[in-house]
Design a protein around this motif. Structure first.
Motif, PDB file in Angstrom:
ATOM      1  N   LYS A  83       1.516   4.288  -2.976  1.00 26.32           N
ATOM      2  CA  LYS A  83       1.151   5.706  -2.851  1.00 26.32           C
ATOM      3  C   LYS A  83       2.207   6.618  -3.458  1.00 26.32           C
ATOM      4  CE  LYS A  83      -1.532   5.082   1.321  1.00 26.32           C
ATOM      5  NZ  LYS A  83      -1.244   4.908   2.747  1.00 26.32           N
ATOM      6  N   ILE A  84       3.466   6.232  -3.324  1.00 26.59           N
ATOM      7  CA  ILE A  84       4.528   7.114  -3.819  1.00 26.59           C
ATOM      8  C   ILE A  84       5.451   6.340  -4.759  1.00 26.59           C
ATOM      9  CG2 ILE A  84       4.569   8.850  -1.991  1.00 26.59           C
ATOM     10  CD1 ILE A  84       6.684   7.117  -0.565  1.00 26.59           C
ATOM     11  N   ALA A  85       4.843   5.504  -5.567  1.00 25.85           N
ATOM     12  CA  ALA A  85       5.628   4.584  -6.397  1.00 25.85           C
ATOM     13  C   ALA A  85       6.628   5.308  -7.286  1.00 25.85           C
ATOM     14  CB  ALA A  85       4.685   3.742  -7.245  1.00 25.85           C
ATOM     15  N   SER A  86       6.294   6.522  -7.724  1.00 31.17           N
ATOM     16  CA  SER A  86       7.187   7.202  -8.660  1.00 31.17           C
ATOM     17  C   SER A  86       8.518   7.571  -8.007  1.00 31.17           C
ATOM     18  CB  SER A  86       6.501   8.441  -9.219  1.00 31.17           C
ATOM     19  OG  SER A  86       6.168   9.293  -8.153  1.00 31.17           O
ATOM     20  N   GLN A  87       8.537   7.621  -6.656  1.00 28.60           N
ATOM     21  CA  GLN A  87       9.806   7.938  -5.988  1.00 28.60           C
ATOM     22  C   GLN A  87      10.636   6.693  -5.728  1.00 28.60           C
ATOM     23  OE1 GLN A  87       8.800  10.166  -2.428  1.00 28.60           O
ATOM     24  NE2 GLN A  87       7.216  11.305  -3.548  1.00 28.60           N
TER      25      GLN A  87
ATOM     26  N   HIS B 252       0.828  -1.214   0.000  1.00 32.11           N
ATOM     27  CA  HIS B 252       0.000   0.000   0.000  1.00 32.11           C
ATOM     28  C   HIS B 252       0.855   1.254   0.000  1.00 32.11           C
ATOM     29  CE1 HIS B 252      -3.567  -2.287   0.434  1.00 32.11           C
ATOM     30  NE2 HIS B 252      -3.493  -2.518   1.750  1.00 32.11           N
ATOM     31  N   GLU B 253       1.860   1.243   0.888  1.00 31.51           N
ATOM     32  CA  GLU B 253       2.671   2.460   1.055  1.00 31.51           C
ATOM     33  C   GLU B 253       3.513   2.740  -0.182  1.00 31.51           C
ATOM     34  OE1 GLU B 253       2.170   0.315   3.569  1.00 31.51           O
ATOM     35  OE2 GLU B 253       0.884   1.782   4.610  1.00 31.51           O
ATOM     36  N   TYR B 254       4.058   1.664  -0.729  1.00 29.76           N
ATOM     37  CA  TYR B 254       4.876   1.833  -1.934  1.00 29.76           C
ATOM     38  C   TYR B 254       4.009   2.405  -3.048  1.00 29.76           C
ATOM     39  CZ  TYR B 254       8.166   0.744  -5.709  1.00 29.76           C
ATOM     40  OH  TYR B 254       9.005   0.830  -6.781  1.00 29.76           O
TER      41      TYR B 254
ATOM     42  N   PRO C  23      10.360   4.101  -3.587  1.00 36.31           N
ATOM     43  CA  PRO C  23      10.707   3.996  -2.158  1.00 36.31           C
ATOM     44  C   PRO C  23      10.971   2.549  -1.774  1.00 36.31           C
ATOM     45  CG  PRO C  23       8.337   4.157  -2.410  1.00 36.31           C
ATOM     46  CD  PRO C  23       8.911   4.153  -3.798  1.00 36.31           C
TER      47      PRO C  23
ATOM     48  N   GLN D  83      -3.062   2.023 -14.482  1.00 33.64           N
ATOM     49  CA  GLN D  83      -1.751   2.655 -14.398  1.00 33.64           C
ATOM     50  C   GLN D  83      -1.429   3.468 -15.643  1.00 33.64           C
ATOM     51  OE1 GLN D  83       1.252  -0.343 -13.034  1.00 33.64           O
ATOM     52  NE2 GLN D  83      -0.495  -1.729 -13.204  1.00 33.64           N
TER      53      GLN D  83
ATOM     54  N   SER E 254      10.468  -4.499  -5.184  1.00 33.72           N
ATOM     55  CA  SER E 254       9.543  -3.369  -5.104  1.00 33.72           C
ATOM     56  C   SER E 254       8.198  -3.695  -5.739  1.00 33.72           C
ATOM     57  CB  SER E 254      10.158  -2.111  -5.712  1.00 33.72           C
ATOM     58  OG  SER E 254      10.878  -2.415  -6.884  1.00 33.72           O
TER      59      SER E 254
END
Ligand SMILES: Nc1ncnc2c1ncn2[C@@H]1O[C@H](COP(=O)(O)OP(=O)(O)OP(=O)(O)O)[C@@H](O)[C@H]1O
Ligand SMILES: [Mg+2]
Lengths: 414, 236
Positions: free
Chosen positions: A65-69, A61-63, A71, A260, A225
């Protein structure tokens, strides 16, 4: 009677040529356009799927949310266990990937920086025995110089990057990045090849490494990832949605391809565009052919009058005009479809290179224009071609019913 | 004894023009027998074409009754009228009206296509018709390659090929010179004798009148005179 009509069409070129040319042209353009749009969209979908989105994709979930960075501290841990579970539940092709950013440093003999560049990295399974990734990404075809990594510690980089860094094959490079725990990662690789995909995003500053190497370098043992799932028969929205709706996990998010990169909207838009184009085509052709029908009605005024006088009923005459239209429609549509398909086939097999035009594009798009011939291609132009000739003639032929038989002697006697 | 093919009783044909009415035919009574070779003559505007129109089921009577081959023209539908023309009537026009894109053979064959005859039947009939009009050597010619007289002979062959009971000819000689006029009139006279086909002409051409067996004179839409003409002596 059909023979009689055919003879008329053959003898009287004005009767057949103009409508045939109009229809053939229109049908050809429609068919080609359709194949082209199919080519572009399926190319686009396919490339996106293979490189980035999969047909379905799992992230935390967390990844997500900010997948483009990218993380990587939010990656999927306990990968092998999770992968086993998911493979059992959904028996499609699953692969793990890691994306990462960093700095690539090329040292000289004295171990001082000779050249340096920011890079975007992608880690695929390159080394395991029955990996599907090399074929999926057509990596062998993409190699310009050297070879693919065959041993741990080897990477390939884009030809462009190699040129700008002035790297020779066999040189060492240091990747400087951050580990999943936020520490600095420094790892040495050997550059064994260069790549060119003909896809602008993959031909920038890209490095490609084996996933085990990157797991080790970024402190991501048994982690990845993203997990990408590929349907065996290519992307199918309904199937992907079914998998997604069955998937239920407290930590993980599943996305389909259509969720996506705006690909869902893109696919819908293609459908809408296509139906608009075809409607406009049918309308325009119908109007042109209606006018042609009117002109030929005027030109063949005497013939129509005579045929009414010697005993053809208006219905029979109308039908015979429509039959003529269908014959012309079929011939024109056939020619148009064949020409359209030939052109599409050329685009499908050879393509047109537009990499110059697409410099700087952010979309994952192939720089080669390609068409795709599908079953629909065979009738997408053909049917409207016949229909527009039919409509045109049907409207134009209404004039037959307005003819007064009472005045035929006067009309035919002048 | 002679069969009455066409029985016209008290026929009037009115046209409304502007507010008023104009009568092109007034109380016409006429019986036309099988094998007749007759002409409707009279000045321009006297109603000749109008009468041919009604007989040919191209137009309907305003009053009275017109029976053509046992069909009442005032009662039949457009479809029945087309069927009558297709099967029983032949038409010859002043301006031939051949279909320009088809050759002589195909022009003559066309009425037979409407009758849905087999190709061998059609071929026999077309060749016979070509023989009647003496155009066997022009089978493959296009109308544009023919003289006016030849065109009219093709038109006669086209009208005659299905062996209709009645042929209606409106001013068939108007566009022809004397020699061609006589030629086609002789052809039609011959067919009248050979096949017993009834010919009805509308004309003011003296050459045509010379061939007629019967002359019906129309003046202002009325039958003014109806006479049987003596058989013609040999032409010199
Ligand atoms: N549709 C119509 N509406 C009004 N009047 C008509 C119509 N058809 C014919 N007429 C009139 O009926 C009259 C008879 O016409 P018709 O054509 O029968 O004459 P005709 O004897 O054949 O003359 P011509 O020798 O010039 O061919 C003419 O005065 C003509 O103007
Ligand atoms: Mg007239």
């Amino acid at each position: 009677m059909i023979k009689f009509i055919l003879k008329g069409l053959i003898y009287d070129r004005q009767r057949s040529w103009f409508p045939i040319i109009v229809i053939a042209l229109g049908v050809m353009l429609t068919t080609l356009l359709y194949c082209y749009m199919q080519g572009v969209s399926s190319d686009m979908v396919d490339i996106n799927a293979k490189i980035d989105t999969g047909h379905v994709k799992i992230m935390t979930h967390e990844y997500a949310k900010i997948a483009s960075q990218v993380p990587n501290d939010l990656a999927i841990w306990d990968l092998s266990k999770f992968l086993n579970k998911i493979k059992k539940e959904y028996p499609i092709d699953w692969v793990a990937r890691i994306k990462f950013g960093g700095l690539l440093d090329i040292p000289d003999d004295k171990r001082e920086t000779k050249a340096q560049s920011t890079v975007f990295g992608m880690a695929f399974d390159l080394l395991s025995k029955n990996t599907t990734e090399i074929d999926r990404l057509k990596l062998k075809l993409a190699i310009v110089r050297g070879r693919l990594p065959q041993n741990p510690g080897e990477i390939v980089i884009s030809e462009k990057l190699a040129n700008s860094l002035q790297i020779k094959l066999g040189e060492a490079a240091t990747l400087i990045s951050s580990t999943s725990t936020g520490n600095m990662a420094v790892h040495n690789f050997l550059i064994v090849g260069t790549t060119h995909f003909g896809i602008s995003n993959l031909d920038r500053n890209i490095i490609i490494a084996d996933i085990s190497d990157i797991q080790y370098a970024l402190d991501m043992e048994d982690a990845a990832s993203e997990l990408l799932g590929f349907l065996p028969t290519g992307f199918n929205k309904a199937k992907a949605l079914k998998i997604k709706s069955n998937f239920n996990s407290p930590q993980m998010t599943m996305l389909t391809l259509a969720d996506q990169n705006g690909l869902g909207e893109y696919l819908d838009l293609i459908g809408i565009k296509l139906s608009i184009i075809i409607s406009v085509f049918v309308l325009a052709m119908s109007i042109v052919l209606w006018n042609t029908g009117l002109m030929s009605g005027i030109r063949r005024y005497g013939e129509i009058g005579l045929r009414l006088a010697i005993g053809e009923s208006k219905e029979e005459l109308y039908l015979s005009m429509i039959l003529e239209a269908i014959l012309v429609g079929i011939i024109g549509s056939l020619i148009g479809t064949v020409l359209g398909l030939l052109a599409a086939y050329y685009l499908q097999e050879v393509g047109i290179d537009t990499s110059e035009l697409l410099k700087g594009s952010k979309m994952l798009m192939s720089t080669t224009i390609r068409a795709k011939i599908t079953t629909t291609s065979y009738f997408i132009g053909f049917v409207p071609g016949i229909l527009s000739m039919l409509f045109g003639t049907m409207i134009a032929g209404v004039g037959i019913f307005k003819r007064e038989t009472a005045s035929l002697f006067y009309e035919l006697d002048v | 004894m002679q069969d009455t093919l066409i029985n016209i009783h008290n026929l009037s044909k009115h046209y409304s023009i502007g507010g008023g009415q104009f009568s092109a035919l007034k109380n016409v009574d006429l019986k036309i027998n099988a094998g007749d070779f007759m002409g409707l003559v009279g000045p321009s505007g006297s109603g000749k074409t109008t009468l041919l129109n009604v007989i040919g089921a191209l137009d309907s009577p305003s009053e009275g009754s017109v029976e053509v081959l046992k069909l009442k023209i005032e009662n039949i539908s457009a479809k029945q009228a087309a069927k009558l023309r297709k099967e029983k009537l032949g038409f010859i026009f002043q301006t031939y009206n051949l279909l320009p894109v088809y050759n002589v053979y195909e022009n003559i064959e066309f009425p037979l296509l409407l009758l849905q005859l087999s190709s061998t039947q059609r071929k026999d009939l077309v060749m016979q018709a070509l023989e009647w009009v003496g155009l066997l050597d022009k089978v493959k010619s296009k109308p544009a390659q023919l003289s006016g007289g030849e065109c009219q002979r093709v038109a006669i062959a086209r009208a005659m090929v299905k062996k209709p009971q009645v042929v209606l000819a409106d001013e068939p000689t108007a566009n022809l010179d004397a020699r061609n006029s006589h030629n086609i009139l002789q052809t039609m006279e011959k067919l009248n004798q050979l096949l017993g086909t009834t010919f009805i002409f509308a004309t003011h051409d003296a050459k045509v009148i010379g061939y007629l067996k019967r002359k019906v004179t129309l003046i202002d839409g009325r039958v003014e005179e109806d006479i049987t003409l003596p058989p013609r002596g040999p032409q010199c």
